[in-house]
Design a protein around this motif. Structure first.
Motif, PDB file in Angstrom:
ATOM      1  N   LYS A   1      58.155  -5.558  27.389  1.00  0.00           N
ATOM      2  CA  LYS A   1      56.788  -5.162  28.256  1.00  0.00           C
ATOM      3  C   LYS A   1      55.815  -4.162  27.750  1.00  0.00           C
ATOM      4  CE  LYS A   1      59.809  -1.868  30.675  1.00  0.00           C
ATOM      5  NZ  LYS A   1      60.445  -1.599  32.015  1.00  0.00           N
ATOM      6  N   PRO A   2      54.614  -4.116  28.176  1.00  0.00           N
ATOM      7  CA  PRO A   2      53.609  -3.255  27.433  1.00  0.00           C
ATOM      8  C   PRO A   2      54.104  -1.930  27.824  1.00  0.00           C
ATOM      9  CG  PRO A   2      52.646  -4.889  29.018  1.00  0.00           C
ATOM     10  CD  PRO A   2      54.198  -4.905  29.099  1.00  0.00           C
ATOM     11  N   SER A   3      53.573  -1.113  26.704  1.00  0.00           N
ATOM     12  CA  SER A   3      53.966   0.287  26.663  1.00  0.00           C
ATOM     13  C   SER A   3      53.564   1.074  28.075  1.00  0.00           C
ATOM     14  CB  SER A   3      53.175   0.880  25.739  1.00  0.00           C
ATOM     15  OG  SER A   3      53.521   0.642  24.399  1.00  0.00           O
ATOM     16  N   SER A   4      52.406   0.655  28.479  1.00  0.00           N
ATOM     17  CA  SER A   4      51.989   1.130  29.833  1.00  0.00           C
ATOM     18  C   SER A   4      52.835   0.985  31.304  1.00  0.00           C
ATOM     19  CB  SER A   4      50.616   0.779  30.313  1.00  0.00           C
ATOM     20  OG  SER A   4      50.616  -0.650  30.196  1.00  0.00           O
ATOM     21  N   ASP A   5      53.566  -0.158  30.883  1.00  0.00           N
ATOM     22  CA  ASP A   5      54.537  -0.406  32.026  1.00  0.00           C
ATOM     23  C   ASP A   5      55.991   0.196  31.921  1.00  0.00           C
ATOM     24  OD1 ASP A   5      52.462  -2.108  33.204  1.00  0.00           O
ATOM     25  OD2 ASP A   5      53.517  -3.679  32.201  1.00  0.00           O
ATOM     26  N   ILE A   6      56.410   1.214  30.612  1.00  0.00           N
ATOM     27  CA  ILE A   6      57.528   1.546  30.516  1.00  0.00           C
ATOM     28  C   ILE A   6      57.721   2.816  31.440  1.00  0.00           C
ATOM     29  CG2 ILE A   6      58.913   2.833  28.713  1.00  0.00           C
ATOM     30  CD1 ILE A   6      58.108   0.866  26.675  1.00  0.00           C
ATOM     31  N   TYR A   7      58.478   2.951  32.278  1.00  0.00           N
ATOM     32  CA  TYR A   7      58.744   4.124  33.032  1.00  0.00           C
ATOM     33  C   TYR A   7      60.292   4.501  33.158  1.00  0.00           C
ATOM     34  CZ  TYR A   7      58.601   7.252  37.239  1.00  0.00           C
ATOM     35  OH  TYR A   7      58.781   8.301  38.088  1.00  0.00           O
ATOM     36  N   TYR A   8      60.650   5.729  32.870  1.00  0.00           N
ATOM     37  CA  TYR A   8      62.034   6.063  33.010  1.00  0.00           C
ATOM     38  C   TYR A   8      62.235   7.257  34.291  1.00  0.00           C
ATOM     39  CZ  TYR A   8      62.201   4.403  28.427  1.00  0.00           C
ATOM     40  OH  TYR A   8      62.494   3.502  27.168  1.00  0.00           O
ATOM     41  N   ARG A   9      62.694   6.749  35.237  1.00  0.00           N
ATOM     42  CA  ARG A   9      63.051   7.903  36.159  1.00  0.00           C
ATOM     43  C   ARG A   9      63.532   9.122  35.957  1.00  0.00           C
ATOM     44  NH1 ARG A   9      66.805   3.768  39.979  1.00  0.00           N
ATOM     45  NH2 ARG A   9      67.579   3.353  37.548  1.00  0.00           N
ATOM     46  N   ASN A  10      64.539   9.284  34.884  1.00  0.00           N
ATOM     47  CA  ASN A  10      64.925  10.400  34.625  1.00  0.00           C
ATOM     48  C   ASN A  10      65.505  10.416  33.041  1.00  0.00           C
ATOM     49  OD1 ASN A  10      67.750   8.984  34.587  1.00  0.00           O
ATOM     50  ND2 ASN A  10      67.488   9.379  36.594  1.00  0.00           N
ATOM     51  N   CYS A  11      65.749  11.575  32.390  1.00  0.00           N
ATOM     52  CA  CYS A  11      66.351  11.423  31.133  1.00  0.00           C
ATOM     53  C   CYS A  11      67.554  10.753  30.765  1.00  0.00           C
ATOM     54  CB  CYS A  11      66.357  12.725  30.802  1.00  0.00           C
ATOM     55  SG  CYS A  11      64.414  13.696  30.281  1.00  0.00           S
ATOM     56  N   ALA A  12      68.363  10.733  31.764  1.00  0.00           N
ATOM     57  CA  ALA A  12      69.485   9.838  31.315  1.00  0.00           C
ATOM     58  C   ALA A  12      69.095   8.520  31.293  1.00  0.00           C
ATOM     59  CB  ALA A  12      70.567  10.089  32.816  1.00  0.00           C
ATOM     60  N   GLU A  13      68.150   7.913  32.061  1.00  0.00           N
ATOM     61  CA  GLU A  13      68.002   6.509  31.775  1.00  0.00           C
ATOM     62  C   GLU A  13      67.121   6.358  30.467  1.00  0.00           C
ATOM     63  OE1 GLU A  13      64.472   4.187  34.314  1.00  0.00           O
ATOM     64  OE2 GLU A  13      66.396   4.422  35.499  1.00  0.00           O
ATOM     65  N   ALA A  14      66.350   7.286  29.979  1.00  0.00           N
ATOM     66  CA  ALA A  14      65.635   7.312  28.816  1.00  0.00           C
ATOM     67  C   ALA A  14      66.658   7.147  27.711  1.00  0.00           C
ATOM     68  CB  ALA A  14      64.607   8.321  28.661  1.00  0.00           C
ATOM     69  N   ARG A  15      67.559   8.172  27.833  1.00  0.00           N
ATOM     70  CA  ARG A  15      68.680   7.887  26.730  1.00  0.00           C
ATOM     71  C   ARG A  15      69.353   6.902  26.612  1.00  0.00           C
ATOM     72  NH1 ARG A  15      69.287  13.722  28.849  1.00  0.00           N
ATOM     73  NH2 ARG A  15      68.046  15.022  27.516  1.00  0.00           N
ATOM     74  N   ALA A  16      69.684   6.172  27.930  1.00  0.00           N
ATOM     75  CA  ALA A  16      70.657   4.952  28.037  1.00  0.00           C
ATOM     76  C   ALA A  16      69.702   3.879  27.271  1.00  0.00           C
ATOM     77  CB  ALA A  16      70.916   4.693  29.505  1.00  0.00           C
TER      78      ALA A  16
ATOM     79  N   PRO B   1      64.512  11.246  22.101  1.00  0.00           N
ATOM     80  CA  PRO B   1      63.520  12.137  22.529  1.00  0.00           C
ATOM     81  C   PRO B   1      62.002  11.146  22.741  1.00  0.00           C
ATOM     82  CG  PRO B   1      63.927  12.952  20.570  1.00  0.00           C
ATOM     83  CD  PRO B   1      64.967  11.878  20.771  1.00  0.00           C
ATOM     84  N   ILE B   2      61.326  11.374  23.792  1.00  0.00           N
ATOM     85  CA  ILE B   2      60.103  10.955  23.940  1.00  0.00           C
ATOM     86  C   ILE B   2      58.958  11.755  23.415  1.00  0.00           C
ATOM     87  CG2 ILE B   2      58.702   9.342  25.182  1.00  0.00           C
ATOM     88  CD1 ILE B   2      61.276   8.948  26.993  1.00  0.00           C
ATOM     89  N   TYR B   3      58.086  11.471  22.708  1.00  0.00           N
ATOM     90  CA  TYR B   3      56.885  12.523  22.426  1.00  0.00           C
ATOM     91  C   TYR B   3      55.499  12.133  23.010  1.00  0.00           C
ATOM     92  CZ  TYR B   3      59.959  13.834  18.489  1.00  0.00           C
ATOM     93  OH  TYR B   3      61.197  14.323  17.638  1.00  0.00           O
TER      94      TYR B   3
ATOM     95  N   GLY C   1      56.686   5.566  27.857  1.00  0.00           N
ATOM     96  CA  GLY C   1      57.765   6.251  28.412  1.00  0.00           C
ATOM     97  C   GLY C   1      57.592   7.787  28.745  1.00  0.00           C
ATOM     98  N   TYR C   2      56.840   8.559  27.857  1.00  0.00           N
ATOM     99  CA  TYR C   2      56.465   9.892  28.291  1.00  0.00           C
ATOM    100  C   TYR C   2      55.675  10.322  29.411  1.00  0.00           C
ATOM    101  CZ  TYR C   2      54.717  14.649  27.528  1.00  0.00           C
ATOM    102  OH  TYR C   2      54.514  15.790  27.928  1.00  0.00           O
ATOM    103  N   ARG C   3      56.204  11.276  29.976  1.00  0.00           N
ATOM    104  CA  ARG C   3      55.380  11.614  31.322  1.00  0.00           C
ATOM    105  C   ARG C   3      55.770  13.109  31.442  1.00  0.00           C
ATOM    106  NH1 ARG C   3      58.105  11.735  36.259  1.00  0.00           N
ATOM    107  NH2 ARG C   3      60.324  10.658  35.927  1.00  0.00           N
ATOM    108  N   PRO C   4      54.993  13.842  32.081  1.00  0.00           N
ATOM    109  CA  PRO C   4      54.978  15.474  32.163  1.00  0.00           C
ATOM    110  C   PRO C   4      56.248  15.707  32.906  1.00  0.00           C
ATOM    111  CG  PRO C   4      52.727  14.722  32.525  1.00  0.00           C
ATOM    112  CD  PRO C   4      53.546  13.682  32.451  1.00  0.00           C
ATOM    113  N   GLY C   5      56.685  14.817  33.810  1.00  0.00           N
ATOM    114  CA  GLY C   5      57.863  15.203  34.615  1.00  0.00           C
ATOM    115  C   GLY C   5      59.156  15.220  33.881  1.00  0.00           C
ATOM    116  N   LEU C   6      59.103  14.542  32.835  1.00  0.00           N
ATOM    117  CA  LEU C   6      60.327  14.354  31.986  1.00  0.00           C
ATOM    118  C   LEU C   6      60.262  15.619  31.068  1.00  0.00           C
ATOM    119  CD1 LEU C   6      60.734  10.617  31.319  1.00  0.00           C
ATOM    120  CD2 LEU C   6      62.047  12.077  32.955  1.00  0.00           C
ATOM    121  N   ASP C   7      59.222  16.318  30.705  1.00  0.00           N
ATOM    122  CA  ASP C   7      59.094  17.421  29.661  1.00  0.00           C
ATOM    123  C   ASP C   7      59.094  18.676  30.296  1.00  0.00           C
ATOM    124  OD1 ASP C   7      58.188  19.011  27.498  1.00  0.00           O
ATOM    125  OD2 ASP C   7      56.288  18.015  27.356  1.00  0.00           O
TER     126      ASP C   7
END
Length: 211
Positions: A168-183, A188-190, A195-201
């Motif tokens: 899926k396109p980069s703009s559509d990538i969304y992780y609800r939390n860091c556990a989901e991103a790690r899975a 880490p997401i720069y 998938g980067y968003r301020p809420g995870l940083d």
């Protein structure tokens, strides 16, 4: 009773057959194989990607990813490879511990300095082998390198045969939390990466879901 025992043994043999694969292997990259049409990801290790480069002891660039792939291909040759399933990854590949000629391939890759112990998901199974490779400055340990999972997380890097990119396109990538991103193997997401968003940083340093 005999018929029941026969049915049980047949079911058991079928289950074992589904959990083991044997045959000559095609090397996709240094931690991905194909045997009899089955894609296999070596469990517990993460090798440098085929498109990845490293620096040697003098700071010179060298194609560590291709060298790792060639090293594994040369090691296997035309010999029969045996793989035992440990699980299935998100790309539906078999996660397995494989061996050839009585040597465990997963551990061999780490000991030769072509792969790291993948502690993020499988624990510290091969850390002892990694320490020996580092002390002997084998493979990628002869200089400096980027961890394969960090390399894959950067969309600016070329894709590798063994590491599919999200469909899926980069703009559509969304992780609800860091556990989901790690899975998903994305952390880490720069800042600027999919998938980067301020809420995870949490600390606002431009790196989300760092450990």
């Amino acid at each position: 009773m005999l018929r029941l025992l026969t049915c049980f043994l047949f079911a058991l043999s079928l289950a074992l057959a589904q959990d083991t694969v044997a045959g000559r292997a095609s090397v996709i990259d240094a931690d991905s194989l194909e045997i009899q049409g089955s894609r296999i990801r070596l469990w517990g290790v993460d090798a440098v990607e085929s498109s990845q480069t490293c620096l040697d002891a003098r700071g010179r660039v060298w194609p560590c990813g291709r060298r790792a792939t060639f090293a594994l291909s040369d090691f296997l040759g035309q010999r029969t490879v045996y793989c035992v399933r440990k699980g299935t990854d998100r790309y539906r590949r078999m996660l397995a511990v494989c061996s050839v000629g009585g040597v465990e391939i997963n551990r061999w890759l780490v000991e030769q300095g072509w792969a790291l112990s993948y502690t993020r998901y499988e624990g510290a199974v091969y850390l002892d082998s990694q320490k020996r490779a580092k002390a002997a400055r084998r493979g990628i340990w002869q200089g400096s390198f980027q961890e394969p999972w960090t390399y894959r997380a950067n969309p600016a890097n070329p894709p590798s045969a063994g590491a599919p990119r999200p469909s899926k396109p980069s703009s559509d990538i969304y992780y609800r939390n860091c556990a989901e991103a790690r899975a998903a193997g994305a952390a880490p997401i720069y800042r600027g990466q999919p998938g980067y968003r301020p809420g995870l940083d949490r600390n606002g340093d431009g790196v989300a879901c760092e450990r």
